[in-house]
Design a protein around this motif. Structure first.
Motif, PDB file in Angstrom:
ATOM      1  N   ARG A  50      39.645  39.297  43.342  1.00  0.00           N
ATOM      2  CA  ARG A  50      39.661  39.914  44.682  1.00  0.00           C
ATOM      3  C   ARG A  50      39.022  38.893  45.642  1.00  0.00           C
ATOM      4  O   ARG A  50      37.881  38.464  45.404  1.00  0.00           O
ATOM      5  N   LEU A  52      36.937  37.787  48.600  1.00  0.00           N
ATOM      6  CA  LEU A  52      35.891  38.413  49.413  1.00  0.00           C
ATOM      7  C   LEU A  52      35.686  37.654  50.730  1.00  0.00           C
ATOM      8  O   LEU A  52      35.465  36.444  50.730  1.00  0.00           O
ATOM      9  N   THR A  99      44.528  40.705  46.782  1.00  0.00           N
ATOM     10  CA  THR A  99      43.549  41.716  47.207  1.00  0.00           C
ATOM     11  C   THR A  99      42.509  41.033  48.080  1.00  0.00           C
ATOM     12  O   THR A  99      42.005  39.962  47.713  1.00  0.00           O
ATOM     13  N   VAL A 101      38.866  41.750  50.235  1.00  0.00           N
ATOM     14  CA  VAL A 101      37.755  42.663  50.481  1.00  0.00           C
ATOM     15  C   VAL A 101      37.059  42.208  51.756  1.00  0.00           C
ATOM     16  O   VAL A 101      36.545  41.091  51.823  1.00  0.00           O
ATOM     17  N   THR A 133      40.534  46.079  50.876  1.00  0.00           N
ATOM     18  CA  THR A 133      39.348  46.886  50.620  1.00  0.00           C
ATOM     19  C   THR A 133      38.392  46.702  51.785  1.00  0.00           C
ATOM     20  O   THR A 133      38.150  45.569  52.214  1.00  0.00           O
ATOM     21  N   PRO A 265      33.536  44.673  38.540  1.00  0.00           N
ATOM     22  CA  PRO A 265      33.398  43.226  38.758  1.00  0.00           C
ATOM     23  C   PRO A 265      32.204  42.620  38.028  1.00  0.00           C
ATOM     24  O   PRO A 265      31.164  43.268  37.859  1.00  0.00           O
ATOM     25  N   THR A 267      29.552  40.295  38.860  1.00  0.00           N
ATOM     26  CA  THR A 267      29.125  40.025  40.229  1.00  0.00           C
ATOM     27  C   THR A 267      28.494  38.633  40.412  1.00  0.00           C
ATOM     28  O   THR A 267      27.892  38.072  39.498  1.00  0.00           O
ATOM     29  N   VAL A 288      36.794  42.154  36.552  1.00  0.00           N
ATOM     30  CA  VAL A 288      37.139  41.720  37.913  1.00  0.00           C
ATOM     31  C   VAL A 288      36.190  40.595  38.319  1.00  0.00           C
ATOM     32  O   VAL A 288      35.024  40.589  37.907  1.00  0.00           O
ATOM     33  N   MET A 290      35.156  38.301  42.029  1.00  0.00           N
ATOM     34  CA  MET A 290      35.372  38.319  43.480  1.00  0.00           C
ATOM     35  C   MET A 290      35.045  36.964  44.108  1.00  0.00           C
ATOM     36  O   MET A 290      33.949  36.766  44.635  1.00  0.00           O
ATOM     37  N   ASN A 292      34.459  34.207  46.626  1.00  0.00           N
ATOM     38  CA  ASN A 292      34.074  34.318  48.036  1.00  0.00           C
ATOM     39  C   ASN A 292      34.909  33.327  48.848  1.00  0.00           C
ATOM     40  O   ASN A 292      34.735  32.114  48.729  1.00  0.00           O
TER      41      ASN A 292
END
Ligand code: SAM
Length: 344
Positions: A50, A52, A99, A101, A133, A265, A267, A288, A290, A292
């Motif tokens: 995803r 971010l 995706t 976010v 998102t 996720p 993280t 997942v 994410m 950046n």
């Protein structure tokens, strides 16, 4: 379909209690093995990406733990304007991401009209092939409805801790009940609903850690984000101890066992506390990542905690790094939209 049916277990209190009992007695290694095996049965070896975008670090809130809290006068503030947000999405889309976010402080500069306009443009330039998102905190139910109609597919809003007393201490002038209502509103309005919490907050107990996971179960979340609390310079909790990452790893495994279908996720906060933190979360049942993709010149200012990683690399470099990291533990990144299983 069989896999999804297998994930529909654990809906009665007896099974939930059995899982908690197992969590309490199992070694971290056994707990992770069981959770990772369940994760593979439901989600395979794919790790969903995803993108971010941290589009504003202005915030009207004053959470004691957070480096972008209103009262931190040392924070260098920025906002990414609408055109730049769209450009950032376009770059990510061309790199294969499906995706995005949009996360930010609770910044009243971005009115509901502005957010709707941004959502509509993102949907248009990605030809309705990407999911969006939002993660911009507590809003009215009416606003959530408008965002949904403008194209938001998912919403992330962590409850941070399930303990109302601890919540009140760390999130001054914020209502726990209101935040939980927001999560319920989001789900009722048809979003893929995400929430979660930090582990290792000062004052947290093992009972709170278990209740955190149980609250995620009760809210029947599609996405659960959990990460270690990391003391942040220039905040009232700057001198708090950094608790072991193991709390986050065990939380990940417990969440996977309680919510087999959820997207969880690994993280960036875990990768900050331990260079292999994200790999350890994947090995505990996360599926997942994410990356950046915030413009490089700005991401260093979204300093919610100290020591944050990936601040000097652009989105492509981060994705390449994540691909290698996942290959090293026999997983494979995927650019799929990663829609919640409940919606398939
Ligand atoms: N304003 C939105 C909200 O409150 O939901 C989204 C932005 S907020 C900065 C995103 C998340 O950062 C929070 O939900 C919190 O869990 C996490 N965070 C903030 N400070 C942190 C810290 N010191 N350590 C770890 N996570 C932190």
């Amino acid at each position: 379909m069989e896999k999804i049916a297998a994930a529909d277990n654990l809906n009665n209190n007896g099974e939930i209690q059995e899982t908690i009992n197992y969590y309490k007695t199992a070694t971290t290694e056994d707990l992770c093995k069981r959770a990772a095996s369940l994760c593979e049965t439901i989600h395979g070896k794919d790790i969903i990406l995803r993108g971010l975008i941290e589009f504003t670090n202005y915030c009207d809130q004053d959470c004691l733990y957070c480096g972008i809290r209103k009262s931190n006068s040392n924070a260098v503030r920025y906002r990414i304007d609408e055109d730049e947000i769209i450009k950032t999405v376009a770059t990510g889309y061309n790199a294969g991401l499906r995706t995005f976010v949009l996360q930010g402080g609770e910044d009243s500069f971005y009115t509901s009209d502005k957010i709707c306009r941004i959502l509509e443009q993102i949907k248009k330039i990605t030809e309705y092939n990407a999911s969006v998102t939002l993660s911009i905190g507590v809003k009215s139910r009416e606003d959530y409805k408008r965002f949904k109609e403008a194209g938001a597919d998912r919403y992330l809003i962590r409850f941070e801790t399930s303990d109302p007393k601890l919540y009140q201490k760390i999130k001054v002038n914020s209502s726990f009940e209101r935040r939980i209502t927001a999560i319920r509103d989001i789900r009722e309005l048809g979003y893929e609903a995400g929430s979660g919490y930090m582990t290792g907050l000062p004052g947290e107990t093992e009972e709170i850690r278990i209740n955190n996971a149980l609250l995620c179960k009760e809210l029947d979340l599609d996405m659960v984000g959990v990460g270690p609390f990391i003391p942040s310079n220039n905040t009232p909790l700057a001198a708090s101890p950094q608790m072991p990452l193991e709390h986050t790893i065990r939380a990940t495994a417990l969440l996977r066992l309680l919510l087999p279908k959820a997207h969880i996720p690994a993280t960036t906060a875990a990768g900050t506390v331990d260079p292999l933190g994200r790999e350890k979360m994947v090995k505990a049942g996360a599926n997942v990542l994410m990356p950046n993709i915030t413009p490089v010149e700005l991401k260093k200012h979204y300093l919610i905690y100290s020591g944050k990683i990936c601040l000097d690399e652009n989105g492509s470099a981060i994705i390449n790094d994540l691909a290698l990291r996942m290959a090293s533990i026999d997983r494979k990144i995927t650019f799929s939209r990663g829609t919640a299983l409940r919606f398939l």
